[in-house]
Design an enzyme around this catalytic site. Sequence first.
Site, PDB file in Angstrom:
ATOM      1  N   GLY A  11       0.834  -1.207   0.000  1.00  0.00           N
ATOM      2  CA  GLY A  11       0.000   0.000   0.000  1.00  0.00           C
ATOM      3  C   GLY A  11       0.864   1.250   0.000  1.00  0.00           C
ATOM      4  O   GLY A  11       0.501   2.287   0.561  1.00  0.00           O
ATOM      5  N   ASN A  62      -2.084  -8.046  -5.631  1.00  0.00           N
ATOM      6  CA  ASN A  62      -3.172  -8.081  -4.661  1.00  0.00           C
ATOM      7  C   ASN A  62      -2.668  -8.836  -3.426  1.00  0.00           C
ATOM      8  O   ASN A  62      -2.465 -10.051  -3.478  1.00  0.00           O
ATOM      9  CB  ASN A  62      -4.383  -8.787  -5.275  1.00  0.00           C
ATOM     10  CG  ASN A  62      -5.549  -8.836  -4.313  1.00  0.00           C
ATOM     11  OD1 ASN A  62      -5.464  -8.337  -3.185  1.00  0.00           O
ATOM     12  ND2 ASN A  62      -6.630  -9.440  -4.749  1.00  0.00           N
ATOM     13  N   TYR A 154     -13.871  -4.430   9.441  1.00  0.00           N
ATOM     14  CA  TYR A 154     -12.584  -3.719   9.569  1.00  0.00           C
ATOM     15  C   TYR A 154     -12.002  -3.911  10.974  1.00  0.00           C
ATOM     16  O   TYR A 154     -10.816  -4.199  11.129  1.00  0.00           O
ATOM     17  CB  TYR A 154     -12.831  -2.240   9.275  1.00  0.00           C
ATOM     18  CG  TYR A 154     -11.576  -1.382   9.243  1.00  0.00           C
ATOM     19  CD1 TYR A 154     -10.720  -1.423   8.151  1.00  0.00           C
ATOM     20  CD2 TYR A 154     -11.268  -0.527  10.288  1.00  0.00           C
ATOM     21  CE1 TYR A 154      -9.583  -0.630   8.112  1.00  0.00           C
ATOM     22  CE2 TYR A 154     -10.141   0.280  10.254  1.00  0.00           C
ATOM     23  CZ  TYR A 154      -9.297   0.221   9.161  1.00  0.00           C
ATOM     24  OH  TYR A 154      -8.173   1.010   9.124  1.00  0.00           O
TER      25      TYR A 154
END
Length: 243
Positions: A11, A62, A154
Amino acid sequence: MADKKTAIVTGGSRGIGREVALSLAALGYDIAIVYIGDESEAADTVRDCEAKGVQAKAYVCNVASFEETKDTVAQIRKDFENIIALVNNAGITRDGLIAFMKESDWDSVLSVNLKGAFNMIRHTAGLFIRNKCGRIVNISSVSGLMGNAGQANYSASKAGVVGLTKATARELAPKGITCNAVAPGFIRTDMTKNITEDNSELLRTIPLGKMGEVSDVAEAVVFLLSSPYITGEVLRVDGGIAM
Ligand code: NAP
Protein backbone atom coordinates in the site's frame (compact mmCIF):
# COMPACT_ATOMS: atom_id res chain seq x y z
CA MET A 1 26.01 -5.14 -0.66
CA ALA A 2 26.81 -4.56 3.02
CA ASP A 3 25.56 -0.98 2.84
CA LYS A 4 22.40 -1.84 0.92
CA LYS A 5 19.15 -2.31 2.80
CA THR A 6 15.68 -2.72 1.37
CA ALA A 7 12.19 -2.21 2.76
CA ILE A 8 8.98 -3.61 1.29
CA VAL A 9 5.97 -1.36 1.89
CA THR A 10 2.54 -2.66 0.91
CA GLY A 11 0.00 0.00 0.00
CA GLY A 12 2.98 2.27 -0.66
CA SER A 13 1.42 4.19 -3.54
CA ARG A 14 -0.73 6.53 -1.45
CA GLY A 15 -1.51 7.83 2.02
CA ILE A 16 0.32 6.39 5.02
CA GLY A 17 2.27 3.84 2.96
CA ARG A 18 3.62 6.50 0.64
CA GLU A 19 4.84 8.57 3.60
CA VAL A 20 6.46 5.48 5.15
CA ALA A 21 8.22 4.74 1.85
CA LEU A 22 9.50 8.32 1.56
CA SER A 23 10.67 8.38 5.19
CA LEU A 24 12.57 5.11 4.75
CA ALA A 25 14.05 6.29 1.45
CA ALA A 26 15.33 9.39 3.26
CA LEU A 27 17.11 7.01 5.65
CA GLY A 28 18.81 5.24 2.74
CA TYR A 29 16.52 2.23 2.31
CA ASP A 30 15.88 0.99 -1.20
CA ILE A 31 12.11 0.74 -1.54
CA ALA A 32 9.82 -1.90 -3.05
CA ILE A 33 6.22 -0.77 -2.94
CA VAL A 34 3.26 -3.03 -3.52
CA TYR A 35 -0.04 -1.59 -4.73
CA ILE A 36 -3.24 -2.81 -6.37
CA GLY A 37 -4.00 -0.44 -9.24
CA ASP A 38 -3.26 3.27 -8.90
CA GLU A 39 -0.40 3.36 -11.35
CA SER A 40 0.11 7.11 -11.43
CA GLU A 41 0.28 7.46 -7.62
CA ALA A 42 2.70 4.50 -7.50
CA ALA A 43 4.89 6.09 -10.17
CA ASP A 44 4.93 9.36 -8.18
CA THR A 45 6.04 7.55 -5.04
CA VAL A 46 8.79 5.70 -6.91
CA ARG A 47 10.01 8.94 -8.46
CA ASP A 48 10.01 10.76 -5.11
CA CYS A 49 11.91 7.89 -3.42
CA GLU A 50 14.48 7.84 -6.23
CA ALA A 51 14.92 11.60 -5.79
CA LYS A 52 16.30 10.76 -2.35
CA GLY A 53 19.09 8.78 -4.01
CA VAL A 54 17.85 5.23 -3.51
CA GLN A 55 16.54 2.48 -5.78
CA ALA A 56 12.76 2.16 -5.87
CA LYS A 57 10.26 0.03 -7.78
CA ALA A 58 6.50 -0.54 -7.67
CA TYR A 59 4.80 -3.93 -8.01
CA VAL A 60 1.14 -4.49 -8.84
CA CYS A 61 0.00 -7.27 -6.53
CA ASN A 62 -3.17 -8.08 -4.66
CA VAL A 63 -1.92 -8.77 -1.14
CA ALA A 64 -5.02 -10.91 -0.56
CA SER A 65 -3.66 -13.49 -3.01
CA PHE A 66 -1.26 -16.12 -1.63
CA GLU A 67 0.10 -16.87 -5.10
CA GLU A 68 0.49 -13.24 -6.24
CA THR A 69 2.31 -12.27 -3.04
CA LYS A 70 4.57 -15.33 -3.38
CA ASP A 71 5.52 -14.36 -6.95
CA THR A 72 5.92 -10.68 -6.07
CA VAL A 73 8.21 -11.34 -3.11
CA ALA A 74 10.28 -13.66 -5.34
CA GLN A 75 10.57 -10.88 -7.93
CA ILE A 76 11.49 -8.29 -5.29
CA ARG A 77 14.24 -10.64 -4.06
CA LYS A 78 15.63 -10.73 -7.61
CA ASP A 79 15.45 -6.94 -8.00
CA PHE A 80 16.76 -5.83 -4.59
CA GLU A 81 19.53 -6.71 -2.14
CA ASN A 82 19.37 -7.25 1.59
CA ILE A 83 15.63 -7.07 2.31
CA ILE A 84 15.46 -6.34 6.03
CA ALA A 85 12.14 -4.58 6.57
CA LEU A 86 8.50 -5.34 5.76
CA VAL A 87 5.68 -2.87 6.39
CA ASN A 88 2.21 -4.40 5.99
CA ASN A 89 0.16 -1.29 5.37
CA ALA A 90 -2.22 -2.13 2.49
CA GLY A 91 -5.78 -1.89 3.74
CA ILE A 92 -9.37 -1.23 2.73
CA THR A 93 -12.72 -0.43 4.35
CA ARG A 94 -16.18 -1.65 3.34
CA ASP A 95 -18.25 -0.17 6.15
CA GLY A 96 -21.79 -1.16 7.04
CA LEU A 97 -23.97 -2.15 9.93
CA ILE A 98 -23.50 -5.78 10.88
CA ALA A 99 -27.20 -6.60 10.46
CA PHE A 100 -26.92 -5.63 6.80
CA MET A 101 -23.27 -6.35 5.99
CA LYS A 102 -22.76 -8.23 2.74
CA GLU A 103 -20.75 -11.42 2.98
CA SER A 104 -18.51 -10.14 0.19
CA ASP A 105 -17.70 -6.99 2.24
CA TRP A 106 -16.72 -9.11 5.22
CA ASP A 107 -14.59 -11.41 3.06
CA SER A 108 -12.78 -8.71 1.09
CA VAL A 109 -11.81 -6.67 4.17
CA LEU A 110 -10.55 -9.73 6.04
CA SER A 111 -8.70 -10.95 2.93
CA VAL A 112 -6.84 -7.70 2.25
CA ASN A 113 -6.23 -6.42 5.78
CA LEU A 114 -5.51 -9.64 7.66
CA LYS A 115 -4.70 -12.37 5.16
CA GLY A 116 -2.68 -9.83 3.17
CA ALA A 117 -0.38 -9.27 6.15
CA PHE A 118 -0.14 -13.04 6.71
CA ASN A 119 0.70 -13.62 3.03
CA MET A 120 3.53 -11.10 3.04
CA ILE A 121 4.99 -12.36 6.33
CA ARG A 122 4.65 -15.96 5.13
CA HIS A 123 6.67 -15.27 1.99
CA THR A 124 9.41 -13.15 3.62
CA ALA A 125 9.86 -15.04 6.90
CA GLY A 126 12.12 -17.69 5.38
CA LEU A 127 14.49 -15.03 4.12
CA PHE A 128 14.49 -13.17 7.45
CA ILE A 129 15.08 -16.44 9.36
CA ARG A 130 18.01 -17.40 7.11
CA ASN A 131 19.54 -13.93 7.54
CA LYS A 132 18.78 -13.95 11.29
CA CYS A 133 17.55 -10.41 10.77
CA GLY A 134 14.26 -8.78 9.89
CA ARG A 135 11.91 -6.08 11.09
CA ILE A 136 8.18 -6.29 10.48
CA VAL A 137 5.63 -3.56 11.20
CA ASN A 138 1.93 -4.21 10.62
CA ILE A 139 -0.57 -1.36 10.44
CA SER A 140 -3.53 -2.10 12.67
CA SER A 141 -6.07 0.54 13.83
CA VAL A 142 -7.73 1.83 16.96
CA SER A 143 -10.85 0.20 15.48
CA GLY A 144 -9.13 -3.13 16.13
CA LEU A 145 -8.42 -2.20 19.75
CA MET A 146 -11.78 -0.66 20.67
CA GLY A 147 -14.22 -1.83 18.00
CA ASN A 148 -16.08 0.70 15.88
CA ALA A 149 -19.80 0.62 15.13
CA GLY A 150 -20.35 0.19 11.40
CA GLN A 151 -16.95 -1.44 10.97
CA ALA A 152 -17.34 -5.01 12.24
CA ASN A 153 -15.32 -6.36 9.31
CA TYR A 154 -12.58 -3.72 9.57
CA SER A 155 -12.39 -3.90 13.39
CA ALA A 156 -12.13 -7.71 13.25
CA SER A 157 -9.41 -7.55 10.61
CA LYS A 158 -7.39 -5.01 12.58
CA ALA A 159 -7.81 -6.92 15.86
CA GLY A 160 -6.62 -9.95 13.92
CA VAL A 161 -3.55 -8.00 12.87
CA VAL A 162 -2.72 -7.48 16.56
CA GLY A 163 -2.91 -11.23 17.22
CA LEU A 164 -0.89 -11.96 14.09
CA THR A 165 1.72 -9.42 15.22
CA LYS A 166 2.11 -10.93 18.69
CA ALA A 167 2.21 -14.55 17.51
CA THR A 168 4.76 -13.66 14.83
CA ALA A 169 6.82 -11.70 17.35
CA ARG A 170 6.96 -14.67 19.73
CA GLU A 171 7.71 -17.16 16.99
CA LEU A 172 10.46 -15.19 15.26
CA ALA A 173 12.10 -13.55 18.31
CA PRO A 174 14.57 -16.46 18.76
CA LYS A 175 15.82 -15.69 15.23
CA GLY A 176 16.44 -12.02 16.04
CA ILE A 177 13.40 -10.82 14.07
CA THR A 178 11.02 -8.25 15.52
CA CYS A 179 7.35 -7.78 14.68
CA ASN A 180 5.31 -4.83 15.93
CA ALA A 181 2.10 -3.01 15.06
CA VAL A 182 1.08 0.61 14.77
CA ALA A 183 -2.56 1.44 15.53
CA PRO A 184 -3.50 4.78 13.97
CA GLY A 185 -6.63 6.73 14.86
CA PHE A 186 -8.14 9.19 12.35
CA ILE A 187 -5.39 10.07 9.87
CA ARG A 188 -5.94 12.43 6.96
CA THR A 189 -5.79 10.24 3.79
CA ASP A 190 -8.08 9.10 0.97
CA MET A 191 -9.49 6.49 3.36
CA THR A 192 -10.86 9.21 5.64
CA LYS A 193 -11.76 11.78 2.98
CA ASN A 194 -15.41 11.70 4.07
CA ILE A 195 -14.49 12.62 7.62
CA THR A 196 -14.02 16.29 8.32
CA GLU A 197 -12.96 18.11 11.42
CA ASP A 198 -16.10 20.24 11.10
CA ASN A 199 -17.68 17.20 12.69
CA SER A 200 -17.38 18.27 16.31
CA GLU A 201 -18.62 14.88 17.50
CA LEU A 202 -15.53 13.30 15.97
CA LEU A 203 -13.24 15.89 17.53
CA ARG A 204 -14.75 15.15 20.94
CA THR A 205 -13.52 11.55 20.65
CA ILE A 206 -9.93 12.70 20.05
CA PRO A 207 -8.32 14.02 23.26
CA LEU A 208 -5.74 15.99 21.24
CA GLY A 209 -8.62 17.56 19.32
CA LYS A 210 -7.48 17.03 15.73
CA MET A 211 -6.94 14.36 13.10
CA GLY A 212 -3.44 12.94 12.60
CA GLU A 213 -1.17 13.37 9.60
CA VAL A 214 0.53 10.59 7.62
CA SER A 215 3.87 11.80 9.00
CA ASP A 216 2.67 11.01 12.55
CA VAL A 217 2.22 7.36 11.57
CA ALA A 218 5.37 7.16 9.45
CA GLU A 219 7.47 8.38 12.38
CA ALA A 220 6.11 5.56 14.56
CA VAL A 221 6.82 2.98 11.85
CA VAL A 222 10.38 4.22 11.39
CA PHE A 223 10.91 4.13 15.17
CA LEU A 224 9.74 0.52 15.45
CA LEU A 225 11.81 -0.53 12.44
CA SER A 226 14.88 1.00 14.06
CA SER A 227 14.48 -0.62 17.47
CA PRO A 228 16.20 -3.97 18.07
CA TYR A 229 14.63 -4.58 21.50
CA ILE A 230 10.93 -3.83 21.01
CA THR A 231 8.80 -6.68 19.73
CA GLY A 232 5.13 -7.65 19.99
CA GLU A 233 4.24 -4.03 20.77
CA VAL A 234 1.19 -2.15 19.52
CA LEU A 235 1.94 1.55 19.32
CA ARG A 236 -1.12 3.79 19.14
CA VAL A 237 -0.87 6.94 17.02
CA ASP A 238 -4.34 8.24 17.69
CA GLY A 239 -4.30 11.56 19.54
CA GLY A 240 -5.26 9.63 22.67
CA ILE A 241 -8.51 8.03 21.43
CA ALA A 242 -7.87 4.54 22.79
CA MET A 243 -5.96 5.34 25.98
P1 NAP B 1 -5.35 4.66 1.46
O1 NAP B 1 -4.93 6.08 1.34
O2 NAP B 1 -6.73 4.27 1.08
O3 NAP B 1 -4.30 3.76 0.66
C1 NAP B 1 -4.46 2.35 0.62
C2 NAP B 1 -3.25 1.73 0.00
O4 NAP B 1 -3.42 0.30 0.02
C3 NAP B 1 -3.05 2.12 -1.45
O5 NAP B 1 -1.67 2.14 -1.72
C4 NAP B 1 -3.71 0.95 -2.20
O6 NAP B 1 -3.19 0.75 -3.52
C5 NAP B 1 -3.29 -0.21 -1.31
N1 NAP B 1 -4.14 -1.39 -1.46
C6 NAP B 1 -5.48 -1.47 -1.24
N2 NAP B 1 -5.90 -2.72 -1.48
C7 NAP B 1 -4.80 -3.45 -1.84
C8 NAP B 1 -4.60 -4.81 -2.22
N3 NAP B 1 -5.60 -5.70 -2.26
N4 NAP B 1 -3.33 -5.20 -2.54
C9 NAP B 1 -2.31 -4.32 -2.52
N5 NAP B 1 -2.44 -3.02 -2.16
C10 NAP B 1 -3.68 -2.60 -1.84
O7 NAP B 1 -5.17 4.12 2.97
P2 NAP B 1 -4.45 4.81 4.24
O8 NAP B 1 -5.42 5.69 4.91
O9 NAP B 1 -3.11 5.31 3.86
O10 NAP B 1 -4.30 3.51 5.18
C11 NAP B 1 -3.12 2.73 5.19
C12 NAP B 1 -3.27 1.68 6.29
O11 NAP B 1 -3.51 2.33 7.54
C13 NAP B 1 -4.46 0.74 6.08
O12 NAP B 1 -4.12 -0.54 6.52
C14 NAP B 1 -5.52 1.32 6.98
O13 NAP B 1 -6.46 0.36 7.40
C15 NAP B 1 -4.68 1.82 8.14
N6 NAP B 1 -5.33 2.86 8.92
C16 NAP B 1 -5.66 4.05 8.37
C17 NAP B 1 -6.28 5.03 9.14
C18 NAP B 1 -6.66 6.37 8.59
O14 NAP B 1 -7.30 7.14 9.33
N7 NAP B 1 -6.32 6.71 7.37
C19 NAP B 1 -6.57 4.75 10.48
C20 NAP B 1 -6.21 3.52 11.01
C21 NAP B 1 -5.58 2.58 10.23
P3 NAP B 1 -3.76 1.62 -4.79
O15 NAP B 1 -3.18 3.01 -4.64
O16 NAP B 1 -3.23 0.91 -5.98
O17 NAP B 1 -5.26 1.61 -4.69
